[in-house]
Each structure stands twice: as C-alpha cells, then as structure tokens.
Design a protein around this motif. Structure first.
Motif, PDB file in Angstrom:
ATOM      1  N   GLY A 218       0.834  -1.198   0.000  1.00 38.19           N
ATOM      2  CA  GLY A 218       0.000   0.000   0.000  1.00 38.19           C
ATOM      3  C   GLY A 218       0.869   1.248   0.000  1.00 38.19           C
ATOM      4  N   ILE A 219       0.291   2.362   0.465  1.00 37.51           N
ATOM      5  CA  ILE A 219       1.022   3.626   0.528  1.00 37.51           C
ATOM      6  C   ILE A 219       1.763   3.701   1.861  1.00 37.51           C
ATOM      7  N   ALA A 220       3.084   3.915   1.780  1.00 41.84           N
ATOM      8  CA  ALA A 220       3.900   4.052   2.993  1.00 41.84           C
ATOM      9  C   ALA A 220       4.366   5.499   3.114  1.00 41.84           C
ATOM     10  N   LYS A 221       4.106   6.089   4.264  1.00 41.85           N
ATOM     11  CA  LYS A 221       4.573   7.450   4.493  1.00 41.85           C
ATOM     12  C   LYS A 221       5.008   7.607   5.944  1.00 41.85           C
ATOM     13  N   VAL A 222       5.911   8.551   6.140  1.00 42.86           N
ATOM     14  CA  VAL A 222       6.383   8.824   7.494  1.00 42.86           C
ATOM     15  C   VAL A 222       5.445   9.842   8.132  1.00 42.86           C
ATOM     16  N   ASP A 223       5.382   9.832   9.459  1.00 42.15           N
ATOM     17  CA  ASP A 223       4.540  10.806  10.165  1.00 42.15           C
ATOM     18  C   ASP A 223       5.280  12.125  10.360  1.00 42.15           C
ATOM     19  N   LYS A 224       6.580  12.025  10.635  1.00 43.52           N
ATOM     20  CA  LYS A 224       7.423  13.218  10.817  1.00 43.52           C
ATOM     21  C   LYS A 224       8.830  12.878  10.348  1.00 43.52           C
ATOM     22  N   ILE A 225       9.549  13.905   9.877  1.00 43.28           N
ATOM     23  CA  ILE A 225      10.946  13.721   9.505  1.00 43.28           C
ATOM     24  C   ILE A 225      11.680  15.050   9.675  1.00 43.28           C
ATOM     25  N   SER A 226      12.895  14.992  10.174  1.00 45.07           N
ATOM     26  CA  SER A 226      13.680  16.216  10.367  1.00 45.07           C
ATOM     27  C   SER A 226      15.152  15.867  10.439  1.00 45.07           C
ATOM     28  N   TYR A 227      15.998  16.868  10.236  1.00 46.47           N
ATOM     29  CA  TYR A 227      17.430  16.673  10.414  1.00 46.47           C
ATOM     30  C   TYR A 227      17.728  16.510  11.899  1.00 46.47           C
ATOM     31  N   ILE A 228      18.799  15.777  12.207  1.00 45.38           N
ATOM     32  CA  ILE A 228      19.228  15.605  13.589  1.00 45.38           C
ATOM     33  C   ILE A 228      20.007  16.849  14.001  1.00 45.38           C
ATOM     34  N   GLU A 229      19.602  17.479  15.078  1.00 50.08           N
ATOM     35  CA  GLU A 229      20.258  18.703  15.533  1.00 50.08           C
ATOM     36  C   GLU A 229      21.729  18.445  15.856  1.00 50.08           C
ATOM     37  N   ILE A 242       3.718   2.605  10.812  1.00 52.85           N
ATOM     38  CA  ILE A 242       3.544   1.340  10.102  1.00 52.85           C
ATOM     39  C   ILE A 242       4.721   0.416  10.409  1.00 52.85           C
ATOM     40  N   GLY A 243       4.474  -0.894  10.346  1.00 59.98           N
ATOM     41  CA  GLY A 243       5.504  -1.846  10.727  1.00 59.98           C
ATOM     42  C   GLY A 243       5.832  -2.852   9.644  1.00 59.98           C
ATOM     43  N   TRP A 244       5.757  -2.442   8.392  1.00 64.79           N
ATOM     44  CA  TRP A 244       6.057  -3.359   7.299  1.00 64.79           C
ATOM     45  C   TRP A 244       7.532  -3.736   7.302  1.00 64.79           C
ATOM     46  N   ASN A 245       7.832  -4.889   6.762  1.00 61.34           N
ATOM     47  CA  ASN A 245       9.195  -5.410   6.757  1.00 61.34           C
ATOM     48  C   ASN A 245      10.173  -4.467   6.051  1.00 61.34           C
ATOM     49  N   ARG A 246      11.219  -4.040   6.770  1.00 60.92           N
ATOM     50  CA  ARG A 246      12.309  -3.200   6.257  1.00 60.92           C
ATOM     51  C   ARG A 246      11.796  -1.937   5.574  1.00 60.92           C
ATOM     52  N   ILE A 247      10.672  -1.379   6.037  1.00 62.21           N
ATOM     53  CA  ILE A 247      10.036  -0.288   5.307  1.00 62.21           C
ATOM     54  C   ILE A 247      10.863   0.989   5.294  1.00 62.21           C
ATOM     55  N   ILE A 248      11.590   1.307   6.373  1.00 58.75           N
ATOM     56  CA  ILE A 248      12.419   2.516   6.380  1.00 58.75           C
ATOM     57  C   ILE A 248      13.496   2.409   5.300  1.00 58.75           C
ATOM     58  N   ARG A 249      14.199   1.293   5.257  1.00 59.10           N
ATOM     59  CA  ARG A 249      15.238   1.095   4.246  1.00 59.10           C
ATOM     60  C   ARG A 249      14.643   1.143   2.838  1.00 59.10           C
ATOM     61  N   ARG A 250      13.516   0.515   2.648  1.00 55.78           N
ATOM     62  CA  ARG A 250      12.891   0.471   1.324  1.00 55.78           C
ATOM     63  C   ARG A 250      12.456   1.850   0.841  1.00 55.78           C
ATOM     64  N   MET A 251      11.961   2.677   1.751  1.00 60.70           N
ATOM     65  CA  MET A 251      11.508   4.013   1.365  1.00 60.70           C
ATOM     66  C   MET A 251      12.676   4.876   0.893  1.00 60.70           C
ATOM     67  N   PHE A 252      13.776   4.835   1.634  1.00 55.70           N
ATOM     68  CA  PHE A 252      14.931   5.652   1.236  1.00 55.70           C
ATOM     69  C   PHE A 252      15.595   5.092  -0.023  1.00 55.70           C
ATOM     70  N   GLU A 253      15.622   3.778  -0.152  1.00 53.94           N
ATOM     71  CA  GLU A 253      16.181   3.170  -1.362  1.00 53.94           C
ATOM     72  C   GLU A 253      15.366   3.563  -2.582  1.00 53.94           C
ATOM     73  N   ARG A 254      14.059   3.688  -2.434  1.00 54.36           N
ATOM     74  CA  ARG A 254      13.194   4.100  -3.544  1.00 54.36           C
ATOM     75  C   ARG A 254      13.570   5.506  -4.034  1.00 54.36           C
ATOM     76  N   LEU A 255      14.064   6.326  -3.123  1.00 53.37           N
ATOM     77  CA  LEU A 255      14.432   7.702  -3.475  1.00 53.37           C
ATOM     78  C   LEU A 255      15.914   7.842  -3.822  1.00 53.37           C
ATOM     79  N   GLY A 256      16.637   6.716  -3.886  1.00 54.78           N
ATOM     80  CA  GLY A 256      18.028   6.767  -4.318  1.00 54.78           C
ATOM     81  C   GLY A 256      19.050   6.878  -3.211  1.00 54.78           C
ATOM     82  N   TYR A 257      18.652   6.609  -1.984  1.00 57.21           N
ATOM     83  CA  TYR A 257      19.585   6.688  -0.853  1.00 57.21           C
ATOM     84  C   TYR A 257      19.938   5.272  -0.376  1.00 57.21           C
TER      85      TYR A 257
END
Length: 294
Positions: A218-229, A242-257
């Motif tokens: 489905g659609i995966a989105k973050v609730d909040k995001i910011s730089y670390i001070e 959301i708790g999908w498998n490896r979703i944080i890694r997958r989201m950034f990989e989708r954007l080229g990171y």
C-alpha cells in the motif's frame, strides 16, 4: 395537641416508631409549608448497626482463553480460535466452549503439551547489530533471545522485528495480549528511528516521504521527519507507525539513498536511555501500565 401515638411495624418498619402531629404545619423561610406536613414521621428506635461483611464469592475459575494467554502461548483472541478448533484439552476432555472456566487443580493441555500460567515478564533490549529478531534460526545465526537468556525463566518473544543490521529498542515479553496490541496496525504504535544515509537528504525528498510512496502493501509514508540537531544533513530522525518489513530502508532506497545505519530510539514510548548496546532491563510497573493503556 393530640397525644402522640406509636406502634411497631413488621418488615422494613420494624424497630421504628411512627408519630402523628396534626399541629406541625410550620412554614419554611420561603413561606411554603413543609412537604411533610400532616404526614407520618419515622424515627428509628433501633441502634445503628454495621453492615455485615459480604461473604466472599467462591472461586469461579479463570476463563480458558485467558489461561492460555497467561501461559505465553498467544493472545486471548487467538486462543479463542484454537479452542474452537479443538486444540485445547482440560482434564483429558477437548473443550470448544468460549466461556469455559478452568478451576484450580485442572490440567490443561495445548496441542498435547501441558501448560500453566506464567508470570508476565517485560524486557527492554538495546539490540546490537548481527542479531536477528526471531525465536530460532535455521542457519544457526545469533538471535535476540541469546542476549536475554538470563532475563526470565519463561520463554520470551520479540514484539515485532528489527532486521539483522538494525539496532535499538526492542521489547520482549511472554504477554500475548500486549504483543498483539503493540503489533496490530489499528493501534498505530509510534516508532522513532535515527537514520544515517550515504548522502544529504533533500528537503524535496522530505515532502515525498511525508506524502507517501506506493509499495505492494500500500502507501507508505512517514509521520514526521527532520534533520538531527548538531549532526550532518545525511542524518535524519523519522517518526513512523507502520511496521512493514524493512520499510524505512525500502523508502529511502526508492528515493536513491542507501541506509548506512538504522537505530530505533523509541518504541511505544519506551527509549534506550542509559541502556548500553547489547544490554537489557526489566520494565517498571509504571511502564507496563502505560503500555496497557495505549
């Protein structure tokens, strides 16, 4: 004035006197007659008695699904399914009643194995790299259970999963109800990650992550995001439920990171503050009660 007359009544009026007073027609400060005028006045002549203590109810047992959940097998809801499917026996008899109650001395078997309630244990682990979040592994790799082997005499289960290379907060328990609650999508349990990437994250990509990316689930989105001070711009804090498998890694990989480090710093209000990597501690009563109220 007429003479006062009195008599005893049976039932609820026993030990009370009833007085008649025809001349008692005083007005109150509002100029109205008292509503009890010309009515019977009851005055108790019996001494005040303390209520006798209630007789304690006989032990009416523990519901079978709760008994199973307290044994660390599964949640109550899942136990109902097992009961319905004839997996549970009490004193040698298969039980399929949802409301069945286990009495002291009863012997309960789950899928042929004798079970008994355990004390619920809640362990917070600061997971290091190289450990997988499963109870056993076919490849004989190290699991998080190896790290908490001395935490409890009962078998513990991870609440959710962190992949092998992800570090940080991980809860383990034998409480099936809590596990079900904290992992079910409907409760939207909050998680916060410290993400270190191979390059600076653009503000434009912040917007894409907040808007959502489409995956098979489905659609995966973050609730909040910011730089670390105080940290480089390739380090960001991400809040997600959301708790999908490896979703944080997958989201950034989708954007080229490429995710170089992923550390969970908060889960369901629990943090790893003052807890060294690879170490664990037992939750306080306050923390347990807070989890139950989520």
């Amino acid at each position: 004035m007429k003479n006062n007359k009195s008599f005893d009544r049976r039932g609820s009026g026993r030990n009370k006197k009833i007085y008649f007073n025809a001349d008692d027609k005083k007005e109150n400060k509002f100029g109205k007659k008292n509503k009890f005028d010309n009515k019977k006045r009851y005055v108790s002549t019996a001494p005040f008695r303390k209520k006798s203590p209630k007789t304690p109810k006989e032990n009416d047992g523990t519901r079978l699904n709760k008994y199973i959940a307290n044994s660390g097998i599964c949640s109550r809801r899942e136990a109902d399914i097992f009961i319905q499917n004839g997996v549970v026996e009490v004193n040698g008899k298969i039980i399929t009643e949802f409301g069945y109650k286990v009495q002291p001395g009863d012997e309960v078997f789950f899928d042929g194995r004798y079970i008994r309630p355990e004390k619920n244990v809640y362990v917070l682990l600061n997971k290091p790299k190289g450990y997988i979040s499963t109870t056993k592994d076919e490849k004989a790799r190290k699991t998080v259970l190896d790290l908490v082997a001395n935490a409890s005499p009962y078998r513990l289960y991870p609440v959710g999963r962190l992949d092998r290379q992800t570090t940080g907060v991980l809860l383990l328990t034998n409480d099936g109800d809590i596990t079900k609650k904290l992992t079910h999508p409907s409760h939207e349990i909050k998680k916060i990650y410290h993400v270190t990437l191979d390059k600076k994250v653009s503000v434009e990509d912040f917007g894409k992550l907040l808007e959502g990316l489409r995956f098979e689930e489905g659609i995966a989105k973050v609730d909040k995001i910011s730089y670390i001070e105080g940290a480089p711009k390739n380090e960001v804090g991400v809040e997600i439920h959301i708790g999908w498998n490896r979703i944080i890694r997958r989201m950034f990989e989708r954007l080229g990171y490429k995710v170089e480090k992923l550390d969970r710093v908060m889960f369901a209000g629990l943090t790893k503050k003052a807890l060294k990597r690879g170490y664990w501690r037992i939750l306080t009563d306050l923390e347990v009660n807070t989890l139950k109220m989520l």
